[in-house]
Design a protein around this motif. Sequence first.
Motif, PDB file in Angstrom:
ATOM      1  N   ARG A  33       0.907  -1.266  -0.230  1.00 15.58           N
ATOM      2  CA  ARG A  33       0.237  -0.098  -0.012  1.00 15.58           C
ATOM      3  C   ARG A  33       0.865   1.336  -0.052  1.00 15.58           C
ATOM      4  O   ARG A  33       0.539   2.380  -0.978  1.00 15.58           O
ATOM      5  N   VAL A  34       2.015   1.359   0.344  1.00 10.47           N
ATOM      6  CA  VAL A  34       3.025   2.619   0.512  1.00 10.47           C
ATOM      7  C   VAL A  34       3.263   2.624  -0.920  1.00 10.47           C
ATOM      8  O   VAL A  34       3.104   3.499  -1.938  1.00 10.47           O
ATOM      9  N   SER A  35       3.711   1.485  -1.348  1.00  8.64           N
ATOM     10  CA  SER A  35       4.484   1.275  -2.414  1.00  8.64           C
ATOM     11  C   SER A  35       3.412   1.764  -3.502  1.00  8.64           C
ATOM     12  O   SER A  35       3.533   3.070  -4.474  1.00  8.64           O
ATOM     13  N   ASP A  36       1.943   1.399  -3.198  1.00 12.12           N
ATOM     14  CA  ASP A  36       0.991   2.082  -4.291  1.00 12.12           C
ATOM     15  C   ASP A  36       0.776   3.740  -4.010  1.00 12.12           C
ATOM     16  O   ASP A  36       0.320   4.168  -5.010  1.00 12.12           O
ATOM     17  N   ASN A  37       0.550   3.971  -3.302  1.00 16.66           N
ATOM     18  CA  ASN A  37       0.535   5.823  -2.902  1.00 16.66           C
ATOM     19  C   ASN A  37       1.813   6.136  -3.306  1.00 16.66           C
ATOM     20  O   ASN A  37       1.566   7.472  -4.140  1.00 16.66           O
ATOM     21  N   CYS A  38       2.781   5.962  -3.382  1.00 14.64           N
ATOM     22  CA  CYS A  38       4.564   6.392  -4.218  1.00 14.64           C
ATOM     23  C   CYS A  38       3.664   6.353  -5.025  1.00 14.64           C
ATOM     24  O   CYS A  38       3.849   6.936  -6.241  1.00 14.64           O
ATOM     25  N   VAL A  39       3.496   5.224  -6.259  1.00 11.60           N
ATOM     26  CA  VAL A  39       3.190   5.830  -7.654  1.00 11.60           C
ATOM     27  C   VAL A  39       1.640   6.356  -8.207  1.00 11.60           C
ATOM     28  O   VAL A  39       2.124   7.565  -8.984  1.00 11.60           O
ATOM     29  N   ASP A  40       1.500   6.616  -7.492  1.00  8.76           N
ATOM     30  CA  ASP A  40       0.363   7.037  -7.048  1.00  8.76           C
ATOM     31  C   ASP A  40       0.805   8.721  -7.198  1.00  8.76           C
ATOM     32  O   ASP A  40       0.391   9.807  -7.826  1.00  8.76           O
ATOM     33  N   LEU A  41       1.249   9.090  -6.180  1.00 11.75           N
ATOM     34  CA  LEU A  41       1.627  10.355  -6.213  1.00 11.75           C
ATOM     35  C   LEU A  41       2.671  11.374  -6.964  1.00 11.75           C
ATOM     36  O   LEU A  41       2.757  12.001  -7.511  1.00 11.75           O
ATOM     37  N   LEU A  42       3.537   9.969  -7.393  1.00 15.33           N
ATOM     38  CA  LEU A  42       4.779  10.993  -7.898  1.00 15.33           C
ATOM     39  C   LEU A  42       4.478  10.440  -9.666  1.00 15.33           C
ATOM     40  O   LEU A  42       5.393  10.865 -10.634  1.00 15.33           O
ATOM     41  N   ALA A  43       3.309   9.836  -9.923  1.00 13.06           N
ATOM     42  CA  ALA A  43       2.753   9.015 -11.657  1.00 13.06           C
ATOM     43  C   ALA A  43       4.219   8.583 -12.283  1.00 13.06           C
ATOM     44  O   ALA A  43       4.737   8.466 -12.673  1.00 13.06           O
ATOM     45  N   ALA A  44       4.516   7.402 -11.293  1.00 14.17           N
ATOM     46  CA  ALA A  44       5.814   6.413 -11.170  1.00 14.17           C
ATOM     47  C   ALA A  44       5.087   5.715 -12.002  1.00 14.17           C
ATOM     48  O   ALA A  44       3.782   4.594 -12.315  1.00 14.17           O
ATOM     49  N   ARG A  45       6.041   4.440 -13.067  1.00 16.02           N
ATOM     50  CA  ARG A  45       5.605   3.247 -13.798  1.00 16.02           C
ATOM     51  C   ARG A  45       4.993   1.822 -12.411  1.00 16.02           C
ATOM     52  O   ARG A  45       4.559   1.533 -13.015  1.00 16.02           O
ATOM     53  N   ALA A  46       6.424   1.907 -11.930  1.00 18.83           N
ATOM     54  CA  ALA A  46       6.039   0.813 -10.647  1.00 18.83           C
ATOM     55  C   ALA A  46       7.001   1.766  -9.277  1.00 18.83           C
ATOM     56  O   ALA A  46       7.683   2.551  -9.884  1.00 18.83           O
ATOM     57  N   ALA A  47       6.923   1.327  -8.101  1.00 15.09           N
ATOM     58  CA  ALA A  47       7.719   1.234  -7.299  1.00 15.09           C
ATOM     59  C   ALA A  47       7.377  -0.035  -6.129  1.00 15.09           C
ATOM     60  O   ALA A  47       6.208  -0.850  -6.502  1.00 15.09           O
ATOM     61  N   GLY A  48       8.451   0.198  -5.463  1.00 15.38           N
ATOM     62  CA  GLY A  48       9.256  -1.637  -4.579  1.00 15.38           C
ATOM     63  C   GLY A  48       9.503  -0.972  -3.285  1.00 15.38           C
ATOM     64  O   GLY A  48      10.046   0.082  -2.695  1.00 15.38           O
ATOM     65  N   ILE A  49       9.498  -1.711  -2.551  1.00 14.80           N
ATOM     66  CA  ILE A  49      10.366  -1.428  -1.159  1.00 14.80           C
ATOM     67  C   ILE A  49      11.353  -2.584  -0.732  1.00 14.80           C
ATOM     68  O   ILE A  49      10.323  -4.153  -1.012  1.00 14.80           O
ATOM     69  N   MET A  50      11.927  -2.805  -0.462  1.00 12.53           N
ATOM     70  CA  MET A  50      12.931  -3.678  -0.510  1.00 12.53           C
ATOM     71  C   MET A  50      13.820  -3.228   1.294  1.00 12.53           C
ATOM     72  O   MET A  50      14.248  -2.771   1.671  1.00 12.53           O
TER      73      MET A  50
END
Length: 248
Positions: A33-50
């Motif tokens: 959900r944090v990654s999804d919010n990042c994609v939404d807020l930054l208009a990114a292609r994708a995001a992920g957390i390691m």
Amino acid sequence: MHDTTREVRLAAALVEAADTLADGFDTDDYLRRVSDNCVDLLAARAAGIMLIDHRGRAVSLTASSHGADVALDLLEAQHGGGPCLDSYGSGRPVPPVSIRVAHADSRWPDFTERALRHDVASTFAVPLRRRGTLYGALNVFVPTLPPLSESELLVAQALADAAAVGLQNHRAYSQYRTLSGQLQEALSSRVRIEQAKGMLAERWNTTADQAFVALRQFARRQQLPLDRVASAVVERVLDSTQLRQNDD
């Protein structure tokens, strides 16, 4: 009036990131959900957390729902180096990087090779950190070339910091819950032992100390936990004469 500005969405995302004090908490779902919010807020292609352990090894990879295959592949490609490991190692953000430039410079070769195949133009990463404790890094994959505005990096860092706080709070909550359960069980065990002592002392017309000795000796000879023997006495499952027969 419905205000859909990014500031409002960011505020909602930060509040959501703080909601980790629950027994049904799932780390993977939370980081997704944090990654999804990042994609939404930054208009990114994708995001992920390691998530990374103290030895610098990845222990968990979580991708955004949008572009999940891309994010997971690019996170997995960082075993030999990448934005997440660099950000975690330094404890600082890795500013936006052109994938083509990084590939030409032989920077993160496996990662950049895969990123080019996924048509990712640029990437950046920010650490998940809380008061000097590093948990890992948030990696953002962007379909356009840098530069991004400084505010984009700040938004990503705010989400990462909130996630780190959420993870830390949940770990503390889990530890307190575990400790509370252990203390409650220890108290309940003590109560059962005291009840058993009292019952035996009354039946045998003896002292509580002598009753306790009988309980303890029986437990040792039968190789049973003292609490289990006490429970059997309280529940009248164990005949009290058996304890006296084994009492020295």
